[in-house]
Scaffold this active site. Structure first.
Site, PDB file in Angstrom:
ATOM      1  N   ASN A  12     -76.005 -43.062 -63.614  1.00 18.79           N
ATOM      2  CA  ASN A  12     -75.795 -41.716 -64.138  1.00 18.79           C
ATOM      3  C   ASN A  12     -77.111 -40.968 -63.958  1.00 18.79           C
ATOM      4  OD1 ASN A  12     -75.415 -39.402 -65.610  1.00 18.79           O
ATOM      5  ND2 ASN A  12     -75.185 -40.423 -67.595  1.00 18.79           N
ATOM      6  N   TRP A  13     -77.113 -40.075 -62.990  1.00 18.25           N
ATOM      7  CA  TRP A  13     -78.371 -39.385 -62.658  1.00 18.25           C
ATOM      8  C   TRP A  13     -78.734 -38.290 -63.665  1.00 18.25           C
ATOM      9  CZ3 TRP A  13     -78.187 -38.325 -56.611  1.00 18.25           C
ATOM     10  CH2 TRP A  13     -78.060 -39.554 -55.943  1.00 18.25           C
ATOM     11  N   LYS A  14     -77.791 -37.940 -64.525  1.00 18.20           N
ATOM     12  CA  LYS A  14     -78.010 -36.869 -65.513  1.00 18.20           C
ATOM     13  C   LYS A  14     -78.496 -35.598 -64.793  1.00 18.20           C
ATOM     14  CE  LYS A  14     -78.638 -40.403 -68.981  1.00 18.20           C
ATOM     15  NZ  LYS A  14     -79.190 -40.830 -70.259  1.00 18.20           N
ATOM     16  N   HIS A  98     -69.959 -38.776 -72.639  1.00 17.23           N
ATOM     17  CA  HIS A  98     -71.323 -39.328 -72.759  1.00 17.23           C
ATOM     18  C   HIS A  98     -71.952 -38.819 -74.063  1.00 17.23           C
ATOM     19  CE1 HIS A  98     -75.547 -40.120 -72.001  1.00 17.23           C
ATOM     20  NE2 HIS A  98     -75.138 -41.016 -71.117  1.00 17.23           N
ATOM     21  N   GLU A 100     -74.742 -37.681 -74.694  1.00 15.12           N
ATOM     22  CA  GLU A 100     -75.483 -36.421 -74.544  1.00 15.12           C
ATOM     23  C   GLU A 100     -74.528 -35.227 -74.566  1.00 15.12           C
ATOM     24  OE1 GLU A 100     -77.654 -37.688 -71.104  1.00 15.12           O
ATOM     25  OE2 GLU A 100     -78.752 -39.099 -72.363  1.00 15.12           O
ATOM     26  N   GLU A 170     -72.499 -47.395 -74.950  1.00 15.44           N
ATOM     27  CA  GLU A 170     -73.892 -46.952 -74.881  1.00 15.44           C
ATOM     28  C   GLU A 170     -74.397 -46.636 -76.285  1.00 15.44           C
ATOM     29  OE1 GLU A 170     -74.771 -45.391 -70.634  1.00 15.44           O
ATOM     30  OE2 GLU A 170     -74.172 -43.706 -71.880  1.00 15.44           O
ATOM     31  N   GLY A 176     -82.521 -44.121 -73.039  1.00 17.96           N
ATOM     32  CA  GLY A 176     -83.779 -43.470 -72.693  1.00 17.96           C
ATOM     33  C   GLY A 176     -84.931 -43.860 -73.603  1.00 17.96           C
ATOM     34  N   SER A 216     -81.039 -48.196 -71.538  1.00 14.91           N
ATOM     35  CA  SER A 216     -82.275 -48.872 -71.101  1.00 14.91           C
ATOM     36  C   SER A 216     -82.016 -50.127 -70.263  1.00 14.91           C
ATOM     37  CB  SER A 216     -83.172 -49.188 -72.303  1.00 14.91           C
ATOM     38  OG  SER A 216     -83.575 -47.980 -72.930  1.00 14.91           O
ATOM     39  N   GLY A 237     -79.149 -45.107 -66.550  1.00  9.75           N
ATOM     40  CA  GLY A 237     -79.735 -43.773 -66.474  1.00  9.75           C
ATOM     41  C   GLY A 237     -81.024 -43.801 -65.667  1.00  9.75           C
ATOM     42  N   GLY A 238     -82.156 -43.812 -66.363  1.00  4.50           N
ATOM     43  CA  GLY A 238     -83.479 -43.716 -65.735  1.00  4.50           C
ATOM     44  C   GLY A 238     -83.686 -44.628 -64.527  1.00  4.50           C
TER      45      GLY A 238
HETATM   46  P1  13P Z   1     -81.066 -44.965 -69.749  1.00  7.82           P
HETATM   47  O1  13P Z   1     -80.702 -46.088 -68.796  1.00  7.82           O
HETATM   48  O2  13P Z   1     -82.062 -44.020 -69.194  1.00  7.82           O
HETATM   49  O3  13P Z   1     -81.385 -45.490 -71.102  1.00  7.82           O
HETATM   50  O4  13P Z   1     -79.709 -44.077 -69.916  1.00  7.82           O
HETATM   51  C1  13P Z   1     -78.522 -44.699 -70.216  1.00  7.82           C
HETATM   52  C2  13P Z   1     -77.417 -43.712 -70.077  1.00  7.82           C
HETATM   53  O5  13P Z   1     -77.294 -42.792 -70.845  1.00  7.82           O
HETATM   54  C3  13P Z   1     -76.497 -43.872 -68.933  1.00  7.82           C
HETATM   55  O6  13P Z   1     -75.393 -43.042 -69.061  1.00  7.82           O
END
Ligand code: 13P
Length: 254
Positions: A12-14, A98, A100, A170, A176, A216, A237-238
């Site tokens: 997920n590149w956000k 998600h 967020e 999640e 994050g 993470s 994510g990251g």
């Molecule tokens: P991180 O891997 O950066 O913690 O993000 C997880 C996430 O929200 C994937 O959708």
């Protein structure tokens, strides 16, 4: 008996990546995951990069997801993108609910429910996210919160449809933050999710449904996470923004 569904490693590149960054990232991934057979790899770029990424992954096994959608197929919804539009650009999947989106954009279990149906109508596989906040975990409300998100979000979903869904657990406190859930903590929630899916649909549907862990996920914790009975993949994510780390995660060893 090996009844585990095919693992899915999703990035997920956000809100990251210009077109040139997206192209470079996915060019690297294509080379890095070529020939990986017993698992699926997916990327979820921002809307602006979907077409570029779709062109770049053409001919590879990498799958493409939108990060959100509107539940109507078209209309006066400024800023929104619909399921048919995502299909049109080459998506096979879409991330829904998600944390967020729930935290910053007013997403609720009711909108999640409508979005799942819209995705299915358009032939997209929904990746439905659930997860508790730190406060909820500390108050021992984790399982209640997850159960409510699933029962409300998946209202009306039955056997075959449930089997085709992807659920992503999640924990909000792990996103994050570098604070990954322990494999045991994740497994406990994943097992609960599968039990609830079984109650909503059928045992076979619940067994076929892929339940991803997100929060993470990194090259140094993916292997242990993937060894858990009910963890069928990861939503990253990251660490999905760098070729080397995402390729290593996709090449998890169990
Ligand atoms: P991180 O891997 O950066 O913690 O993000 C997880 C996430 O929200 C994937 O959708």
């Amino acid at each position: 008996m090996d009844s585990k569904p095919t693992p899915l490693i999703a990035g997920n590149w956000k809100m990251h990546c210009s077109l040139s960054e997206a192209k470079a990232l996915v060019d690297g991934l294509k080379a890095g995951v070529a020939g990986l057979k017993d698992r699926q790899v997916l990327v979820g770029p921002p809307f602006t990069a979907l077409e570029t990424v779709a062109r770049t992954i053409a001919g590879s096994a990498i799958l493409l997801a939108g990060q959100d959608l509107h539940w109507e197929p078209k209309g006066a919804f400024t800023g929104a993108v619909s399921a048919p539009m995502l299909r049109d650009v080459g998506c096979t999947h879409v991330i829904i609910g998600h944390s967020e989106r729930r935290q910053f954009f007013g997403e609720t279990d009711e909108t999640v429910n409508k979005k799942i149906a819209a995705a299915q109508t358009a032939g997209l596989v929904p990746i439905v996210c659930v997860g508790e906040t730190l406060e909820q975990r500390e108050k021992n409300q984790t399982m209640t919160v997850i159960e409510q998100q699933l029962r409300r979000g998946l209202l009306g979903q039955k056997g075959d449809a449930i089997a085709a869904l992807v659920i992503a657990y999640e924990p909000v406190w792990a996103i994050g933050t570098g604070k990954v859930a322990t494999p045991e903590q994740a497994q406990e929630v994943h097992a609960t999710i599968r039990r609830i899916l079984g109650e909503l649909g059928a045992k076979e549907a619940a067994a076929a449904c892929r339940i991803l862990y997100g929060g993470s996920v990194k090259p140094d914790n993916i292997d242990e996470l993937m060894r858990q009975t009910d963890i069928d993949g990861a939503l990253v994510g990251g660490a999905s923004l760098q070729v080397e780390s995402f390729v290593r995660i996709a090449k998890f060893i169990v």
